[in-house]
Design a protein around this motif. Structure first.
Motif, PDB file in Angstrom:
ATOM      1  N   GLN A  51       0.858  -1.172   0.000  1.00 47.06           N
ATOM      2  CA  GLN A  51       0.000   0.000   0.000  1.00 47.06           C
ATOM      3  C   GLN A  51       0.899   1.229   0.000  1.00 47.06           C
ATOM      4  O   GLN A  51       1.938   1.242   0.660  1.00 47.06           O
ATOM      5  CB  GLN A  51      -0.908   0.013   1.234  1.00 47.06           C
ATOM      6  N   ASN A  52       0.502   2.249  -0.737  1.00 44.41           N
ATOM      7  CA  ASN A  52       1.292   3.479  -0.839  1.00 44.41           C
ATOM      8  C   ASN A  52       0.455   4.668  -0.408  1.00 44.41           C
ATOM      9  O   ASN A  52      -0.772   4.665  -0.556  1.00 44.41           O
ATOM     10  CB  ASN A  52       1.770   3.682  -2.275  1.00 44.41           C
ATOM     11  N   GLY A  53       1.138   5.688   0.106  1.00 47.29           N
ATOM     12  CA  GLY A  53       0.418   6.875   0.515  1.00 47.29           C
ATOM     13  C   GLY A  53       1.321   8.079   0.632  1.00 47.29           C
ATOM     14  O   GLY A  53       2.539   7.990   0.506  1.00 47.29           O
ATOM     15  N   ASN A  54       0.673   9.220   0.878  1.00 44.24           N
ATOM     16  CA  ASN A  54       1.406  10.455   1.139  1.00 44.24           C
ATOM     17  C   ASN A  54       0.616  11.275   2.136  1.00 44.24           C
ATOM     18  O   ASN A  54      -0.598  11.113   2.255  1.00 44.24           O
ATOM     19  CB  ASN A  54       1.697  11.229  -0.152  1.00 44.24           C
ATOM     20  N   GLY A  55       1.343  12.116   2.865  1.00 42.09           N
ATOM     21  CA  GLY A  55       0.636  12.859   3.889  1.00 42.09           C
ATOM     22  C   GLY A  55       1.456  13.969   4.494  1.00 42.09           C
ATOM     23  O   GLY A  55       2.443  14.427   3.914  1.00 42.09           O
ATOM     24  N   PHE A  56       1.051  14.369   5.685  1.00 44.08           N
ATOM     25  CA  PHE A  56       1.660  15.509   6.347  1.00 44.08           C
ATOM     26  C   PHE A  56       1.640  15.311   7.857  1.00 44.08           C
ATOM     27  O   PHE A  56       0.930  14.433   8.376  1.00 44.08           O
ATOM     28  CB  PHE A  56       0.953  16.806   5.945  1.00 44.08           C
ATOM     29  N   PHE A  57       2.424  16.127   8.547  1.00 42.60           N
ATOM     30  CA  PHE A  57       2.605  16.027   9.993  1.00 42.60           C
ATOM     31  C   PHE A  57       2.473  17.410  10.613  1.00 42.60           C
ATOM     32  O   PHE A  57       3.051  18.376  10.118  1.00 42.60           O
ATOM     33  CB  PHE A  57       3.998  15.458  10.269  1.00 42.60           C
ATOM     34  N   LYS A  58       1.689  17.492  11.684  1.00 44.80           N
ATOM     35  CA  LYS A  58       1.560  18.755  12.411  1.00 44.80           C
ATOM     36  C   LYS A  58       1.114  18.467  13.838  1.00 44.80           C
ATOM     37  O   LYS A  58       0.228  17.633  14.062  1.00 44.80           O
ATOM     38  CB  LYS A  58       0.553  19.680  11.732  1.00 44.80           C
ATOM     39  N   ASP A  59       1.741  19.160  14.793  1.00 47.81           N
ATOM     40  CA  ASP A  59       1.355  19.085  16.201  1.00 47.81           C
ATOM     41  C   ASP A  59       1.237  17.653  16.723  1.00 47.81           C
ATOM     42  O   ASP A  59       0.293  17.308  17.444  1.00 47.81           O
ATOM     43  CB  ASP A  59       0.037  19.825  16.441  1.00 47.81           C
ATOM     44  N   GLY A  60       2.185  16.793  16.331  1.00 47.69           N
ATOM     45  CA  GLY A  60       2.200  15.429  16.835  1.00 47.69           C
ATOM     46  C   GLY A  60       1.225  14.484  16.153  1.00 47.69           C
ATOM     47  O   GLY A  60       1.057  13.346  16.593  1.00 47.69           O
ATOM     48  N   ILE A  61       0.588  14.946  15.088  1.00 45.00           N
ATOM     49  CA  ILE A  61      -0.387  14.123  14.350  1.00 45.00           C
ATOM     50  C   ILE A  61       0.129  13.906  12.929  1.00 45.00           C
ATOM     51  O   ILE A  61       0.497  14.858  12.242  1.00 45.00           O
ATOM     52  CB  ILE A  61      -1.779  14.796  14.296  1.00 45.00           C
ATOM     53  N   LEU A  62       0.129  12.647  12.503  1.00 46.71           N
ATOM     54  CA  LEU A  62       0.530  12.269  11.157  1.00 46.71           C
ATOM     55  C   LEU A  62      -0.708  11.781  10.407  1.00 46.71           C
ATOM     56  O   LEU A  62      -1.428  10.909  10.897  1.00 46.71           O
ATOM     57  CB  LEU A  62       1.578  11.150  11.226  1.00 46.71           C
ATOM     58  N   VAL A  63      -0.976  12.371   9.243  1.00 48.22           N
ATOM     59  CA  VAL A  63      -2.144  12.019   8.423  1.00 48.22           C
ATOM     60  C   VAL A  63      -1.636  11.541   7.067  1.00 48.22           C
ATOM     61  O   VAL A  63      -0.852  12.234   6.422  1.00 48.22           O
ATOM     62  CB  VAL A  63      -3.083  13.238   8.236  1.00 48.22           C
ATOM     63  N   ILE A  64      -2.094  10.353   6.649  1.00 48.87           N
ATOM     64  CA  ILE A  64      -1.639   9.779   5.382  1.00 48.87           C
ATOM     65  C   ILE A  64      -2.837   9.286   4.570  1.00 48.87           C
ATOM     66  O   ILE A  64      -3.628   8.484   5.053  1.00 48.87           O
ATOM     67  CB  ILE A  64      -0.665   8.603   5.604  1.00 48.87           C
ATOM     68  N   HIS A  65      -2.948   9.772   3.342  1.00 51.22           N
ATOM     69  CA  HIS A  65      -3.921   9.238   2.384  1.00 51.22           C
ATOM     70  C   HIS A  65      -3.247   8.054   1.707  1.00 51.22           C
ATOM     71  O   HIS A  65      -2.107   8.176   1.254  1.00 51.22           O
ATOM     72  CB  HIS A  65      -4.297  10.296   1.343  1.00 51.22           C
ATOM     73  N   PHE A  66      -3.926   6.903   1.639  1.00 55.29           N
ATOM     74  CA  PHE A  66      -3.303   5.716   1.071  1.00 55.29           C
ATOM     75  C   PHE A  66      -4.184   5.062   0.022  1.00 55.29           C
ATOM     76  O   PHE A  66      -5.382   5.338  -0.070  1.00 55.29           O
ATOM     77  CB  PHE A  66      -2.947   4.702   2.167  1.00 55.29           C
ATOM     78  N   ASN A  67      -3.560   4.186  -0.772  1.00 58.88           N
ATOM     79  CA  ASN A  67      -4.299   3.397  -1.756  1.00 58.88           C
ATOM     80  C   ASN A  67      -3.537   2.111  -2.023  1.00 58.88           C
ATOM     81  O   ASN A  67      -2.341   2.011  -1.760  1.00 58.88           O
ATOM     82  CB  ASN A  67      -4.528   4.183  -3.047  1.00 58.88           C
ATOM     83  N   TYR A  68      -4.280   1.124  -2.540  1.00 58.45           N
ATOM     84  CA  TYR A  68      -3.670  -0.153  -2.912  1.00 58.45           C
ATOM     85  C   TYR A  68      -4.601  -0.875  -3.886  1.00 58.45           C
ATOM     86  O   TYR A  68      -5.793  -0.585  -3.972  1.00 58.45           O
ATOM     87  CB  TYR A  68      -3.385  -1.029  -1.690  1.00 58.45           C
ATOM     88  N   ARG A  69      -4.018  -1.802  -4.615  1.00 57.94           N
ATOM     89  CA  ARG A  69      -4.779  -2.635  -5.547  1.00 57.94           C
ATOM     90  C   ARG A  69      -5.157  -3.923  -4.821  1.00 57.94           C
ATOM     91  O   ARG A  69      -4.292  -4.660  -4.364  1.00 57.94           O
ATOM     92  CB  ARG A  69      -3.962  -2.949  -6.793  1.00 57.94           C
ATOM     93  N   GLY A  70      -6.454  -4.192  -4.723  1.00 52.65           N
ATOM     94  CA  GLY A  70      -6.936  -5.386  -4.049  1.00 52.65           C
ATOM     95  C   GLY A  70      -6.788  -6.632  -4.904  1.00 52.65           C
ATOM     96  O   GLY A  70      -6.468  -6.556  -6.102  1.00 52.65           O
TER      97      GLY A  70
END
Length: 119
Positions: A51-70
């Motif tokens: 699975q691959n994703g990209n995201g961002f980090f702020k104030d101790g929180i990491l958010v990642i949008h991800f996707n994968y081929r089932g």
């Protein structure tokens, strides 16, 4: 803690987006940075699902949008949110677009050292 502190590899275990909180998978999460200082993520789940994703980090929180081929050849998408306990421990939850909307998946990430091997 800065975004640079998160770069590295983590052993993961998690539960799926269902009523049970039982550990349903194990694997590895690799975090790196792109040229804009945003997170690039890659999970390898149960040794074979990538699975691959990209995201961002702020104030101790990491958010990642991800996707994968089932296995059915469809692309699945979702979002993972981690509370960064410290640079070695991430505690998170996730949801997929077509998952059960009544539940969230859970995931715990522990930084791997160079001598650790995943099960």
């Amino acid at each position: 803690m800065t975004i640079n502190d998160l770069v590295g590899e983590y052993a993961i275990e998690g539960s799926n987006q269902e009523q049970s909180d039982k550990i349903a998978y194990k694997g590895k999460l690799s975090l790196s940075l792109d040229e804009n200082n945003r997170i690039i993520a890659q999970w390898v789940i149960n040794k074979d699902q990538v699975q691959n994703g990209n995201g961002f980090f702020k104030d101790g929180i990491l958010v990642i949008h991800f996707n994968y081929r089932g296995e059915d050849d469809h692309i699945y998408k979702g979002i993972a949110v981690y509370k960064c306990i410290n640079k070695d421990i991430l505690d998170g939850f996730w949801s997929e677009k077509h998952g059960n909307p009544l539940y969230l998946g859970n995931e715990r990430c522990l930084r791997m050292t160079s001598h650790e091997i995943l099960n």
